[in-house]
Design a protein around this motif. Structure first.
Motif, short mmCIF file in Angstrom:
data_model
loop_
_atom_site.label_atom_id
_atom_site.label_comp_id
_atom_site.label_asym_id
_atom_site.label_seq_id
_atom_site.Cartn_x
_atom_site.Cartn_y
_atom_site.Cartn_z
N TYR A 42 -62.94 92.45 17.76
CA TYR A 42 -63.94 91.85 18.56
C TYR A 42 -63.77 90.26 18.54
O TYR A 42 -63.60 89.68 17.42
CB TYR A 42 -65.47 91.94 17.77
CG TYR A 42 -65.81 93.60 17.93
CD1 TYR A 42 -66.52 94.01 19.12
CD2 TYR A 42 -66.02 94.29 16.61
CE1 TYR A 42 -66.94 95.09 18.99
CE2 TYR A 42 -66.66 95.49 16.62
CZ TYR A 42 -67.04 96.07 18.16
OH TYR A 42 -67.57 97.14 17.75
N VAL A 47 -61.27 93.99 13.21
CA VAL A 47 -62.32 94.65 12.49
C VAL A 47 -61.71 96.09 11.98
O VAL A 47 -62.29 96.95 11.09
CB VAL A 47 -63.74 94.76 13.00
CG1 VAL A 47 -64.29 93.64 13.33
CG2 VAL A 47 -63.58 95.79 14.29
N PRO A 66 -66.79 99.21 1.41
CA PRO A 66 -67.99 98.38 1.28
C PRO A 66 -68.34 98.00 2.58
O PRO A 66 -68.02 98.45 3.66
CB PRO A 66 -67.52 97.30 0.56
CG PRO A 66 -65.98 97.03 0.81
CD PRO A 66 -65.69 98.65 0.90
N SER A 67 -69.53 97.42 2.74
CA SER A 67 -70.29 97.13 4.18
C SER A 67 -69.50 96.12 4.72
O SER A 67 -68.70 95.20 4.33
CB SER A 67 -71.66 96.38 3.62
OG SER A 67 -72.23 96.10 4.92
N GLY A 68 -69.29 96.38 6.04
CA GLY A 68 -68.54 95.63 6.92
C GLY A 68 -67.00 95.77 6.93
O GLY A 68 -65.80 95.31 7.58
N SER A 69 -66.53 97.06 6.17
CA SER A 69 -65.10 97.35 6.00
C SER A 69 -64.59 97.81 7.37
O SER A 69 -63.19 98.05 7.33
CB SER A 69 -64.80 98.06 4.83
OG SER A 69 -65.47 99.26 4.78
N GLY A 70 -65.23 98.26 8.30
CA GLY A 70 -64.60 98.76 9.49
C GLY A 70 -64.94 100.45 9.53
O GLY A 70 -64.24 101.18 10.46
N LYS A 71 -65.63 101.03 8.69
CA LYS A 71 -65.98 102.30 8.90
C LYS A 71 -66.54 102.90 10.17
O LYS A 71 -66.21 103.89 10.75
CB LYS A 71 -66.85 102.91 7.65
CG LYS A 71 -66.22 102.14 6.37
CD LYS A 71 -67.19 102.72 5.16
CE LYS A 71 -68.72 102.19 5.36
NZ LYS A 71 -68.71 100.76 4.91
N THR A 72 -67.71 102.13 10.69
CA THR A 72 -68.35 102.62 11.71
C THR A 72 -67.58 102.50 12.94
O THR A 72 -67.66 103.05 13.70
CB THR A 72 -69.78 101.78 11.60
OG1 THR A 72 -70.66 102.04 10.91
CG2 THR A 72 -70.42 102.12 13.08
N THR A 73 -66.75 101.33 12.84
CA THR A 73 -66.01 100.87 13.96
C THR A 73 -65.01 102.22 14.00
O THR A 73 -64.78 102.66 15.32
CB THR A 73 -65.26 99.73 13.63
OG1 THR A 73 -66.55 98.87 13.43
CG2 THR A 73 -64.49 99.29 14.95
N GLU A 188 -73.54 107.60 7.89
CA GLU A 188 -74.19 107.51 6.85
C GLU A 188 -75.69 108.08 7.14
O GLU A 188 -76.75 107.36 7.25
CB GLU A 188 -74.61 105.89 6.79
CG GLU A 188 -73.41 105.01 6.71
CD GLU A 188 -73.47 103.77 5.77
OE1 GLU A 188 -74.55 103.65 4.91
OE2 GLU A 188 -72.65 102.95 5.74
N HIS A 222 -71.01 104.47 2.38
CA HIS A 222 -70.35 103.52 1.34
C HIS A 222 -71.03 103.88 -0.07
O HIS A 222 -70.85 103.24 -1.12
CB HIS A 222 -71.01 102.15 1.58
CG HIS A 222 -72.45 102.05 1.71
ND1 HIS A 222 -73.20 101.73 2.81
CD2 HIS A 222 -73.50 102.03 0.81
CE1 HIS A 222 -74.54 101.71 2.62
NE2 HIS A 222 -74.74 101.90 1.48
N1 LIG Z 1 -70.28 94.75 18.51
C1 LIG Z 1 -69.81 94.04 17.55
N2 LIG Z 1 -69.49 92.49 17.63
C2 LIG Z 1 -68.82 91.80 16.97
N3 LIG Z 1 -68.54 92.21 15.83
C3 LIG Z 1 -68.79 93.26 15.30
C4 LIG Z 1 -69.36 94.37 16.21
N4 LIG Z 1 -69.58 95.48 15.58
C5 LIG Z 1 -69.07 95.47 14.43
N5 LIG Z 1 -68.71 94.25 14.17
C6 LIG Z 1 -68.06 93.68 13.04
O1 LIG Z 1 -67.07 94.50 12.58
C7 LIG Z 1 -66.85 94.53 11.16
C8 LIG Z 1 -66.79 96.07 10.81
O2 LIG Z 1 -68.12 96.50 11.20
P1 LIG Z 1 -68.37 98.10 10.78
O3 LIG Z 1 -69.76 98.38 11.56
O4 LIG Z 1 -67.21 99.06 11.29
O5 LIG Z 1 -68.69 98.06 9.22
P2 LIG Z 1 -69.09 99.37 8.46
O6 LIG Z 1 -67.88 99.65 7.53
O7 LIG Z 1 -69.47 100.25 9.01
O8 LIG Z 1 -70.12 98.55 7.51
P3 LIG Z 1 -71.62 99.21 7.00
O9 LIG Z 1 -71.17 99.94 5.77
O10 LIG Z 1 -72.42 97.86 6.68
O11 LIG Z 1 -72.41 100.07 7.95
C9 LIG Z 1 -68.02 93.63 10.60
O12 LIG Z 1 -67.68 92.67 10.02
C10 LIG Z 1 -68.83 93.57 11.71
O13 LIG Z 1 -69.29 92.32 11.79
#
Ligand SMILES: Nc1ncnc2c1ncn2[C@@H]1O[C@H](COP(=O)(O)OP(=O)(O)OP(=O)(O)O)[C@@H](O)[C@H]1O
Ligand SMILES: [Mg+2]
Lengths: 376, 265
Positions: A42, A47, A66-73, A188, A222
């Motif tokens: 992004y 990410v 952990p939160s923000g590690s990119g799982k959802t991505t 989640e 997580h």
């Molecule tokens: N649409 C977006 N635009 C910019 N940055 C994004 C976007 N979506 C996610 N990010 C960034 O990508 C990184 C990974 O996000 P992701 O949602 O994959 O984390 P996660 O592992 O699912 O965390 P969580 O456990 O908090 O859901 C984060 O740092 C987030 O800020």
């Protein structure tokens, strides 16, 4: 009949196992997911970086981190809601990287469920079937079947706003399962539920997967308890990268890196130096470890010892002596923190008369096979 | 009302009555009173009569009301369709494209409507598109004027719509059109009806651009009101104004009755 049609016909007949009806597995038989060097960025910040992972057909893979590690991505890359800057995503033998979300044949349940508020439960569950032009006669039957599967048969006429969080969660699951997707993506799904409901749903998910053994599940969480309970294998993620993949047991028993060691379960991470075959030095104590390997003397390393594998007394192969700095009562066990050679060593010991008090000198020990040398 | 003591509540109501009643309600009350009188030389009007209403709901005036209703209906339906379509298109554009669209649809609001009227007049007074002198030029001007409001309220609603719904629908195998028709539009329906009502009301009251454009056979009610008061027939004008008000309110009321399941969210 033209030749290419004949051969196609022949192939599809062979590729389809007898028991797998076309609707059952998205017309393709059991499928898995493969990430090949997937990178998502992004605004120039990666990410998800060089993500390589293979999830087998019928396997439950947990993405833990952990939160923000990119799982959802990573999950959204499979569903088609983010475009990888590099790399390919495959579902079965199809390269889906360039396919729009609606052509991917995945089921997805997100944290907030996203049930359509203007449709009754039955219409929510029927949505995917109608969108795919399932013959009218079958829709009602499949909806009833999916709702029955999650125990929501009696709620078909309700609106989502008339359901509790746990019930909405079940409906979201039924909606995703009604189309009989080859892969199920869960982001989640339990995090909006309270602790009791969560463990109930966890058991329910486990049962569902036994009923649908061909569905490949990617489960983002997580919460290590969810991952360890549900998954066949766990992929540990940290800061946009995949750290380690393995069965829950392997990750717990023999983590390779210190991130995994401390994220999956709790761990003592002791700075040691190598001292020959199967030996390390911690302070001025020599310890025996199971990990074979070159004993290039003097090299720094990290030793992982699980707190519950440490016992009181000096009966084990490796004995550590120190002063008790903190003792916490945790129900079935006491957590004792000893200061040994300037480092903290935590042990979870069963309640007994010999539990040290704060300030006491104490000895603890662990077996050689419980000391795991880490790569970093 | 966020005020919890009884005294405080009374004070708030008092301020409300002092500020809002003279500002909003009184002029309307005056018009309503005037429409029912024959003479207003003292403090209060005199000679109560219904004769203005009798003429306001007959002949030329009735025709003007019907012209206004038709114009407003067509303009708001067109505006809603164009505005919704443009808002949906803008939402799928990048940031710069969206800004451009926003600016484009801001124009008719930012520019005085007299200017919009003149622009439409000049633009459609010669071939290839010769609309001057027909009713279509009035409808076109109204559509241009109110589309901006439709666009704005629909794009505001779209921005608030959680993308998770459309994504859930897509992952279930729904093509973009199906998602639009079965998920997005139903969820937007409350905003769409509100936008339609707004457009209708604006078009019903439009005068300045209409003045420059209307042909003799397509005279909307506001123009009729203006002509009446210009002649000095204040009481007839008032009766016409009340009819305009009543007709608009009735339609708005009907539109607001279009409830959907989505509005219970
Ligand atoms: N649409 C977006 N635009 C910019 N940055 C994004 C976007 N979506 C996610 N990010 C960034 O990508 C990184 C990974 O996000 P992701 O949602 O994959 O984390 P996660 O592992 O699912 O965390 P969580 O456990 O908090 O859901 C984060 O740092 C987030 O800020
Ligand atoms: Mg997430």
């Amino acid at each position: 009949m033209p030749e290419h049609m004949m051969s196609e016909h022949a192939i599809s007949e062979h590729a389809m196992p007898e028991h797998a009806t076309p609707e059952h597995t998205g017309a393709r038989g059991p499928v898995g997911i493969r990430f090949e060097q997937v990178t998502v960025a992004y605004d120039g910040t990666a990410v998800l970086e060089d993500f390589d992972l293979e999830v087998g057909a019928g396997e439950v893979m947990a993405l833990l981190g952990p939160s923000g590690s990119g799982k959802t991505t990573a999950l959204r890359a499979v569903a088609g809601f983010v475009r990888p800057a590099r790399g390919r995503v495959r579902i079965g033998d199809r390269d889906v990287t360039d396919l729009p979300p609606h052509a991917r044949d995945v089921g997805m349940v997100v944290q907030q469920y996203a049930l359509f508020p203007h449709m009754r439960v039955a219409d929510n569950v029927a949505f995917g079937l109608k969108a795919r032009r399932t013959p009218r006669g079958q829709v009602a039957e499949r909806v009833a079947e999916a709702l029955e599967m999650v125990g929501m048969g009696g709620y078909a006429r309700r609106y989502p706003r008339e359901l509790s969080g746990g019930q909405q969660q079940r409906v979201a699951l039924a909606r995703a399962l009604a189309v009989r997707p080859g892969v199920l993506l869960l982001d989640e799904p339990l995090s909006a539920l309270d602790a009791r409901l969560r463990s109930g749903m966890l058991a329910e998910l486990d049962r569902l997967h036994r009923e649908l053994p061909d569905v490949c599940v990617l489960y983002v969480t997580h919460d290590q308890m969810e991952a360890l309970t549900l998954a066949d294998r766990v992929a540990v993620m940290d800061r946009a990268r995949l750290r380690e993949v393995g069965t829950p047991r392997a990750l717990y028993r023999a983590p390779r890196g210190s991130f995994t060691a401390s994220f999956v379960g709790s761990a003592n991470l002791l700075p040691v130096t190598r001292a020959g075959e199967g030996k390390v030095r911690f302070g001025d104590t020599e310890l025996r470890v199971a990990t074979p390997g070159p004993g290039d003397g003097g090299a720094a390393a990290t030793l992982c010892v699980r707190p519950h594998r440490i016992v009181l007394g000096d009966g084990g192969a490796n004995v550590l002596r120190g002063v008790a700095r903190a003792v916490q009562w945790r129900g079935a066990t006491h957590r004792v923190a000893l200061e040994v050679a300037g480092h903290e060593v935590v042990a979870d010991v069963p309640e007994s008369a010999s539990t040290p008090r704060v300030g006491d000198r104490a000895a603890v020990s662990f077996a050689a096979e419980d000391g795991v040398l880490l790569d970093d | 009302m966020l005020v919890h003591t009884r005294k405080g509540r009374w004070a708030v109501w008092a301020v409300f009555a002092v500020v809002c009643v003279p500002l909003f309600a009184l002029p309307l009350l005056v018009i309503a009173t005037a429409s029912l009188s024959t003479n207003w030389s003292g403090v209060l009007p005199s000679g109560p009569t219904g004769v203005h209403y009798a003429s306001a709901t007959r002949g030329e005036s009735l025709a003007a009301l019907s012209v206004s209703l038709q114009t407003a209906l067509l303009a708001s339906v067109l505006a809603l369709a164009v505005g919704t379509w443009a808002a949906l298109a803008a939402a799928s554009l990048g940031r710069r494209g969206r800004r451009l669209m926003d600016a484009l649809f801001m124009l008719p609001v930012a520019v005085p409507s007299v200017v919009v009227g003149l622009a439409v007049l000049v633009a459609y007074s010669r071939p290839p598109v010769l609309l001057n002198g027909t009713r279509w030029i009035v409808m076109l001007a109204h559509t241009v004027l109110v589309t901006a409001f439709a666009y704005q309220s629909v794009s505001a609603a779209l921005a608030r719509l959680d993308p998770a719904y459309a994504q859930a629908a897509a992952s279930l195998g729904a093509r973009p059109w199906y998602v639009l028709w079965r998920v997005k539009l139903p969820l937007l329906l409350p905003s769409l009806t509100a936008a339609a009502g707004l457009c209708f009301a604006l078009s019903m009251g439009e005068l300045s651009a209409t003045m420059m454009l209307y042909p003799p056979d397509w005279m909307p009610l506001p123009v009729q009101i203006f002509a009446a008061t210009d002649r000095g027939s204040l009481f007839t004008g008032s009766a016409l104004a009340v009819v305009l008000m009543a007709a608009t309110s009735l339609v708005l009321l009907a539109v607001s009755r279009i409830r959907t399941e989505a509005s219970y969210r």
